[in-house]
Design a protein around this motif. Structure first.
Motif, PDB file in Angstrom:
ATOM      1  N   GLY A  48      83.032  71.714  35.304  1.00  0.00           N
ATOM      2  CA  GLY A  48      81.810  71.067  34.850  1.00  0.00           C
ATOM      3  C   GLY A  48      80.810  70.829  35.965  1.00  0.00           C
ATOM      4  O   GLY A  48      79.629  70.609  35.707  1.00  0.00           O
ATOM      5  N   THR A  49      81.275  70.895  37.219  1.00  0.00           N
ATOM      6  CA  THR A  49      80.379  70.634  38.356  1.00  0.00           C
ATOM      7  C   THR A  49      79.871  71.942  38.951  1.00  0.00           C
ATOM      8  O   THR A  49      80.648  72.877  39.178  1.00  0.00           O
ATOM      9  N   VAL A  55      77.430  75.445  39.358  1.00  0.00           N
ATOM     10  CA  VAL A  55      77.391  76.668  38.542  1.00  0.00           C
ATOM     11  C   VAL A  55      78.820  77.157  38.285  1.00  0.00           C
ATOM     12  O   VAL A  55      79.162  77.581  37.163  1.00  0.00           O
ATOM     13  N   ARG A  73      80.593  74.879  35.772  1.00  0.00           N
ATOM     14  CA  ARG A  73      79.981  75.018  34.441  1.00  0.00           C
ATOM     15  C   ARG A  73      80.452  76.303  33.755  1.00  0.00           C
ATOM     16  O   ARG A  73      80.670  76.327  32.540  1.00  0.00           O
ATOM     17  N   GLN A 101      83.694  75.446  32.218  1.00  0.00           N
ATOM     18  CA  GLN A 101      83.529  74.518  31.091  1.00  0.00           C
ATOM     19  C   GLN A 101      82.968  75.234  29.862  1.00  0.00           C
ATOM     20  O   GLN A 101      83.419  75.018  28.741  1.00  0.00           O
ATOM     21  N   GLU A 102      82.003  76.103  30.083  1.00  0.00           N
ATOM     22  CA  GLU A 102      81.359  76.809  28.963  1.00  0.00           C
ATOM     23  C   GLU A 102      82.059  78.134  28.652  1.00  0.00           C
ATOM     24  O   GLU A 102      81.637  78.856  27.760  1.00  0.00           O
ATOM     25  N   LEU A 104      77.992  83.452  34.368  1.00  0.00           N
ATOM     26  CA  LEU A 104      76.647  82.910  34.570  1.00  0.00           C
ATOM     27  C   LEU A 104      75.910  83.734  35.623  1.00  0.00           C
ATOM     28  O   LEU A 104      76.405  83.919  36.743  1.00  0.00           O
ATOM     29  N   GLU A 134      68.099  75.180  39.166  1.00  0.00           N
ATOM     30  CA  GLU A 134      69.317  74.636  38.541  1.00  0.00           C
ATOM     31  C   GLU A 134      69.498  73.164  38.878  1.00  0.00           C
ATOM     32  O   GLU A 134      69.489  72.797  40.060  1.00  0.00           O
ATOM     33  N   ASN A 142      72.333  71.439  37.913  1.00  0.00           N
ATOM     34  CA  ASN A 142      73.764  71.317  38.203  1.00  0.00           C
ATOM     35  C   ASN A 142      74.156  72.450  39.153  1.00  0.00           C
ATOM     36  O   ASN A 142      74.681  73.475  38.733  1.00  0.00           O
ATOM     37  N   TYR A 143      73.867  72.246  40.445  1.00  0.00           N
ATOM     38  CA  TYR A 143      74.083  73.306  41.426  1.00  0.00           C
ATOM     39  C   TYR A 143      74.628  72.716  42.720  1.00  0.00           C
ATOM     40  O   TYR A 143      74.133  71.679  43.186  1.00  0.00           O
TER      41      TYR A 143
END
Ligand code: SME
Length: 156
Positions: A69-70, A72, A75, A78-79, A83, A91, A93-94
Motif C-alpha cells: 500500500g505504500t 508505487v 500500491r 495492493q491493487e 503500474l 504521484e 503515494n511515491y
C-alpha cells in the motif's frame, strides 16, 4: 526492449537446476543491461511484512522494505496490478530513491492469484516506459514466477 534472450537464458538456468535466487539476480542484471533508459532495476519479494528488496543494479536505496500500500511498489501489490508511472513528481503515494528519477515501471511477478513480488525499474527520462517494455517484462516476470511457484510447491 527485447526480452527473448533473457527468457531463454532463464529457462536454461531452470533446466540446469538453478534456484530462484540465481534467476532473480540474472534477470535484474540482464534487464539493466538491455536498455539505456533503465537506470535502476531491482526485484522485491513479497513476504508477510510486505516487500523486501532481493537484489538490484543502480544507486543504493533506503527503501529495502516497503509495506503493501505504500509507494508505487506497495500500491501495485495492493491493487494487484502493474503500474507504469510516466511522471513520478505527479504521484502523491511515491517513495523517492533519487531526485534524478523521472518515471517508474512496476511489473508484478505472479502466477494466477499468487503474487511473489515485482520487478521495479526507474528511469531518469520522463515517460520512459512503453507498452512494448511492459509486455517484454511480463514475459520475464512470468518465467521468474514459474520458478518461484515450483519452489513453493516443493516447500524449499
Ligand atoms: N519508488 C518506489 C520505491 C522503490 S525505489 O524506486 C527503488 C515507490 O514509490 O514505491
Amino acid at each position: 526492449m527485447d526480452s527473448t534472450t533473457t527468457i531463454k537464458d532463464l529457462q536454461q538456468m531452470r533446466d540446469e537446476g538453478h534456484l530462484s535466487d540465481a534467476l532473480l539476480r540474472a534477470a535484474v542484471r540482464s534487464i539493466e543491461g538491455s536498455d539505456e533508459r533503465f537506470d535502476w532495476v531491482g526485484v522485491y519479494l513479497l513476504g508477510e511484512e510486505g516487500l523486501w528488496l532481493h537484489n538490484y543494479v543502480g544507486e543504493p536505496t533506503e527503501h529495502a522494505k516497503i509495506p503493501v500500500g505504500t509507494g508505487v511498489c506497495g500500491r501495485a501489490v495492493q491493487e494487484r496490478t502493474n503500474l507504469n508511472i510516466p511522471d513520478v513528481s505527479a504521484e502523491e503515494n511515491y517513495l523517492s530513491c533519487s531526485p534524478d528519477v523521472q518515471s517508474e515501471l512496476v511489473i508484478l511477478i505472479r502466477a494466477g492469484e499468487d503474487i511473489f513480488g515485482q520487478i521495479d525499474i526507474d528511469s531518469e527520462e520522463k515517460a520512459a516506459f512503453t507498452e512494448e517494455d511492459e509486455v517484454a517484462l511480463i514475459g520475464i516476470a512470468d518465467k521468474l514466477a514459474e520458478q518461484l511457484a515450483a519452489e513453493r510447491r516443493e516447500g524449499s
